[in-house]
Write a protein that holds these residues in place. Structure first.
Motif, short mmCIF file in Angstrom:
data_model
loop_
_atom_site.label_atom_id
_atom_site.label_comp_id
_atom_site.label_asym_id
_atom_site.label_seq_id
_atom_site.Cartn_x
_atom_site.Cartn_y
_atom_site.Cartn_z
N PHE A 24 4.26 -8.68 23.11
CA PHE A 24 3.58 -9.31 21.98
C PHE A 24 4.57 -9.37 20.83
O PHE A 24 5.08 -8.34 20.39
N VAL A 25 4.88 -10.58 20.37
CA VAL A 25 5.97 -10.79 19.40
C VAL A 25 5.43 -11.19 18.03
O VAL A 25 4.61 -12.11 17.92
N MET A 26 5.92 -10.48 17.00
CA MET A 26 5.57 -10.80 15.61
C MET A 26 6.83 -10.83 14.76
O MET A 26 7.84 -10.23 15.13
N ALA A 27 6.76 -11.51 13.63
CA ALA A 27 7.85 -11.47 12.66
C ALA A 27 7.53 -10.41 11.61
O ALA A 27 6.36 -10.15 11.31
N CYS A 28 8.56 -9.78 11.05
CA CYS A 28 8.35 -8.66 10.12
C CYS A 28 7.75 -9.09 8.79
O CYS A 28 7.32 -8.26 8.00
N ASP A 29 7.74 -10.42 8.52
CA ASP A 29 7.18 -10.88 7.24
C ASP A 29 5.74 -11.37 7.40
O ASP A 29 5.20 -12.00 6.50
N MET A 30 5.11 -11.07 8.54
CA MET A 30 3.71 -11.45 8.77
C MET A 30 2.88 -10.17 8.69
O MET A 30 2.89 -9.36 9.62
N PRO A 31 2.19 -9.94 7.59
CA PRO A 31 1.57 -8.63 7.35
C PRO A 31 0.26 -8.37 8.09
O PRO A 31 -0.24 -7.26 8.08
N ASN A 32 -0.31 -9.41 8.73
CA ASN A 32 -1.63 -9.24 9.34
C ASN A 32 -1.55 -9.23 10.87
O ASN A 32 -0.95 -10.11 11.47
N VAL A 33 -2.15 -8.22 11.47
CA VAL A 33 -2.21 -8.10 12.93
C VAL A 33 -3.66 -8.28 13.36
O VAL A 33 -4.56 -7.69 12.77
N SER A 34 -3.89 -9.10 14.39
CA SER A 34 -5.25 -9.35 14.86
C SER A 34 -5.42 -8.85 16.28
O SER A 34 -4.83 -9.38 17.22
N GLU A 35 -6.24 -7.82 16.43
CA GLU A 35 -6.54 -7.33 17.78
C GLU A 35 -7.31 -8.39 18.57
O GLU A 35 -7.12 -8.54 19.78
N CYS A 43 14.17 4.66 6.44
CA CYS A 43 12.99 4.28 5.65
C CYS A 43 11.68 4.59 6.36
O CYS A 43 10.65 4.75 5.71
N LEU A 44 11.73 4.65 7.69
CA LEU A 44 10.50 4.86 8.45
C LEU A 44 10.15 6.33 8.63
O LEU A 44 9.08 6.67 9.13
N GLY A 45 11.09 7.21 8.25
CA GLY A 45 10.83 8.65 8.39
C GLY A 45 10.58 9.02 9.84
O GLY A 45 11.21 8.50 10.76
N GLY A 66 0.81 -1.22 0.00
CA GLY A 66 0.00 0.00 0.00
C GLY A 66 0.84 1.26 0.00
O GLY A 66 0.48 2.26 0.61
N GLY A 67 2.01 1.20 -0.66
CA GLY A 67 2.85 2.39 -0.79
C GLY A 67 3.78 2.66 0.38
O GLY A 67 4.55 3.62 0.35
N LYS A 68 3.75 1.82 1.42
CA LYS A 68 4.63 1.98 2.58
C LYS A 68 5.37 0.68 2.84
O LYS A 68 4.85 -0.40 2.55
N PRO A 69 6.57 0.74 3.44
CA PRO A 69 7.26 -0.50 3.78
C PRO A 69 6.42 -1.34 4.75
O PRO A 69 5.71 -0.79 5.60
N LEU A 70 6.49 -2.65 4.61
CA LEU A 70 5.75 -3.55 5.48
C LEU A 70 6.03 -3.24 6.96
O LEU A 70 5.12 -3.23 7.78
N LEU A 71 7.28 -2.96 7.29
CA LEU A 71 7.64 -2.64 8.67
C LEU A 71 6.88 -1.41 9.16
O LEU A 71 6.40 -1.36 10.30
#
Length: 198
Positions: free
Chosen positions: A101-112, A64-66, A29-34
């Motif tokens: 709460f731990v996630m990997a940077c290649d997992m694009p979906n976050v579930s509240e 990259c994150l500005g 969506g135009g932004k880095p996944l991170l």
């Protein structure tokens, strides 16, 4: 400050060898996944830390994150070239006592919904609270540092094996969880399929 009184950790120190380019910087969506993950997690958690592997990568990510990059904590590996376990160790070492709460940077979906379910078991006393067979999208307590460090010193980097040996609490996925919640963008094919889905 996010909705839940807990910090989050994104593991982003890997080599991305199967992708051929840094997975954390893949445009979504135009932004880095991170960037996207940090935005989502900062709405849910008290603070966001990125486990970056090396200080050189920290500099790249800050760039990259500005402006968003200044609001993030960074953790550098103390056990280089030791896989995600090293990133987990670095991230937990940078925190005060409690759960992350731990996630990997290649997992694009976050579930509240999943985070809320994991948080409902935080009084279980477990070192790790996770979905069966899933080491990420999980809560890790700083108590887990001792067995993680022992595994790193022994050269045993198998995360699922470590989970089985630790005091862990397993939860079922919430019924309304999206089907691709644990999707990984490991290869160009994965990334293209995810991008095509919009």
């Amino acid at each position: 400050m996010g909705k839940y009184p807990i910090g989050s950790l994104i593991l982003a120190g890997g080599h991305s060898s199967r992708m051929g380019t840094d997975k954390a910087l893949l445009p979504i969506g135009g932004k880095p996944l991170l960037y996207r993950l940090i935005q989502q997690l900062s709405k849910l958690t008290r603070e966001v830390t990125v486990s970056v592997g090396t200080s050189q990568r920290e500099a790249i990510y800050r760039d990259c994150l500005g402006g968003l990059g200044a609001k993030v904590g960074y953790a550098v590996d103390r056990y280089p070239e030791s896989g995600p376990l090293s990133g987990l160790h670095a991230g937990l070492s940078s925190q005060l006592e409690g759960y992350l709460f731990v996630m990997a940077c290649d997992m694009p979906n976050v579930s509240e919904e999943l985070l809320e379910k994991l948080m409902s078991h935080k009084n279980s006393g477990a070192d790790v609270i996770h979905v069966t067979g899933q080491p990420f999208h999980a809560l890790y307590h700083t108590r887990a540092l001792r067995p993680i460090e022992a595994a790193l010193q022994q050269g045993d980097y198998r995360l699922l094996g470590l989970l089985r040996s630790m005091d862990s609490f397993e939860v079922a996925l919430p019924e309304n969880s999206p089907s691709g919640l644990f999707a990984n963008l490991n290869t160009p094919v994965d990334y293209e399929a995810y991008s095509a889905e919009g």
